[in-house]
Write an enzyme that holds these catalytic residues in place. Structure first.
Site, PDB file in Angstrom:
ATOM      1  N   SER A 102       0.807  -1.211   0.000  1.00 32.80           N
ATOM      2  CA  SER A 102       0.000   0.000   0.000  1.00 32.80           C
ATOM      3  C   SER A 102       0.845   1.268   0.000  1.00 32.80           C
ATOM      4  O   SER A 102       1.593   1.534  -0.935  1.00 32.80           O
ATOM      5  CB  SER A 102      -0.949  -0.047   1.203  1.00 32.80           C
ATOM      6  N   ASP A 241      -2.268   6.395  -3.471  1.00 34.07           N
ATOM      7  CA  ASP A 241      -1.118   5.733  -2.865  1.00 34.07           C
ATOM      8  C   ASP A 241      -0.680   4.584  -3.765  1.00 34.07           C
ATOM      9  O   ASP A 241      -1.181   4.425  -4.878  1.00 34.07           O
ATOM     10  CB  ASP A 241      -1.433   5.251  -1.441  1.00 34.07           C
ATOM     11  N   ASP A 245      -5.776   2.406  -3.340  1.00 36.95           N
ATOM     12  CA  ASP A 245      -7.003   2.186  -2.574  1.00 36.95           C
ATOM     13  C   ASP A 245      -7.303   3.347  -1.640  1.00 36.95           C
ATOM     14  O   ASP A 245      -8.276   3.299  -0.884  1.00 36.95           O
ATOM     15  CB  ASP A 245      -6.966   0.859  -1.817  1.00 36.95           C
TER      16      ASP A 245
END
Length: 448
Positions: A102, A241, A245
């Site tokens: 992430s 990012d 998400d």
């Protein structure tokens, strides 16, 4: 207690336990066997990834483990995390896997899992998979080993789904948009979708080299995009990012709006149109008190959950709510997606600009936030600083000081070795003293 899984799958530094190729192989075999407990039929899994160098290694290791238990593997290549949830469901797969850490830096990586319904796995499922990793699993017979193939159009399928979530016929003509893709999974998809909708696109963070994901760009470092917005005279900036998400929005002056402001805008709009199911927004304990007051003034409830977008989604599904998210920028619109989708949320913000005719600076300031301060303390593996008497005492004292004037939240990060200390209080001087007192106590415990 879970040892491998955190709040968002398995995560850590690549080539360091648990993020090694060997462990990924074992996890792949375990999760493959978990979803093949019922014999017979065709079993398939889709695997997506972001742009980290280590993604190739983990993709191959997971593929081998999954195929060894008879799972047919469909490789999507670099796609946003929400695309994996979508493709798992649309391709009738038993399982979806996203290889990504992430917003973390390039040396980290992670593995997230989605069930056949496109939603992230429950804590119970993760615990059972952990047990299977520890004990080992029965492999498929030679003639039942899974097959592997690549799916070349995954990002295009995802892009069409994102666009279809907008009002039919909506275009972004005349809107100049800076989009920062964090050198991550949406580096091609996001600029393409914005261009297809008619926007004048200024793309940045679209040259991944395996090592520059999230580095000096993206939602965790919006300064680069803010400078681009001002320099290009853009109307708005969208910062994603590494796995796209989550989203942060910038107005035409480069001012940052976090997920709380975006959720406030969408919740108020949906409520006014009768589209907000359950009459409430679902957010985490990190969301600002100002958001809660804003919603309350409009007769909208706020359901708070533990930190982690999957806990938000679980509460949404339990209560029949269709809007939720996190201050960090995970925005979940369950009418269209099974998980946080930064690009989709950003497009809906742009859609509101076009519908209302208002500049982004008018829309990013839905409420005045209560002063909030967050500080992190890093700790070493095996340490439990929150369990020490001195830290417990400092927390109790801080809560006493804030009693009736604010709130204090201390938690261990589920994705990094950090203790997060957050407080809210109208008195900013008191706020800083309170947070610093707890941070100092935690830091002393770590160094002891």
């Amino acid at each position: 207690m879970r040892k491998l899984f955190g709040t968002d799958g398995v995560r850590g530094t690549a080539n360091t336990h648990p993020m090694t190729a060997e462990m990924a192989l074992r996890i792949g075999a375990a999760v493959g066997r978990y979803f093949r407990r019922e014999a017979g039929g065709v079993h398939r899994v889709v695997i997506g990834k972001d742009t980290r160098l280590s993604g190739y290694m983990f993709e191959n290791a997971l593929t081998a483990g999954l195929a060894s238990t008879g799972m047919n593997v469909l490789l999507l290549g670099p796609v946003p995390t929400p695309a994996v949830g979508l493709m798992t469901r649309s391709m009738r797969a038993d399982l979806g896997v996203m290889i990504s850490a992430s917003h973390n830096s390039a040396e980290d990586n992670g593995i997230k899992f989605f069930g056949p319904d496109g939603f992230k796995l429950s804590d119970q499922a993760e615990m059972e998979i952990e047990e299977m990793v520890a004990t080992g699993v029965r492999l498929a017979q030679a003639h039942n080993i899974g097959r592997v193939r690549r799916v070349d159009d995954a990002r295009f399928r995802y892009g069409e789904r994102v666009k279809s979530s907008l009002t039919r016929g909506l275009r972004l003509d005349g809107l100049k948009v800076v989009v920062d893709c964090a050198n991550g999974a949406a580096h091609r998809t996001a600029p393409e979708i914005l261009w297809e909708l008619g926007a004048d696109v200024v793309p940045i963070g679209t040259s991944p080299d395996g090592l520059n994901i999230n580095r000096g760009c993206g939602s965790t470092c919006p300064r680069t995009a803010a400078e681009a917005v001002v320099a290009h005279g853009a109307d708005v900036g969208i910062c994603l990012d590494g796995d796209a998400d989550r989203v942060i929005v910038l107005d035409e002056h480069g001012t940052v709006a976090d997920g709380d402001q975006i959720m406030a805008l969408l919740a108020a709009r949906w409520a006014a149109e009768g589209q907000l199911q359950g009459g409430a927004l679902v957010a985490t304990v990190m969301s600002n008190l100002g958001l809660e007051r804003f919603l309350g003034d409009r007769g909208i409830g706020l359901e708070r959950t533990a930190v982690g977008d999957r806990y938000v989604v679980e509460r949404m599904r339990e209560g029949g709510f269709n809007l939720g998210g996190e201050q960090s920028g995970h925005i979940v619109m369950s009418d269209f997606s099974t998980t946080g989708d930064g690009l989709m949320a950003g497009l809906h913000f742009l859609g509101e600009m076009m519908r209302s005719g208002q500049p982004s600076s008018e829309l990013v300031r839905q409420f005045v936030p209560v002063p909030q301060l967050l500080k992190n303390v890093r700790f070493a593996k095996g340490q439990t600083p929150l369990d020490t008497a001195s830290v417990q005492s400092a927390i109790a004292e801080a809560e006493g000081v804030l009693n009736g004037t604010g709130r204090l939240l201390i938690r261990k990060s589920g994705t990094e070795p950090l203790i997060r200390v957050m407080a809210e209080c109208e008195d900013e001087a008191l706020l800083e003293r309170t947070v610093d007192s707890v941070v100092e106590a935690v830091a002393d415990a770590v160094q002891a």
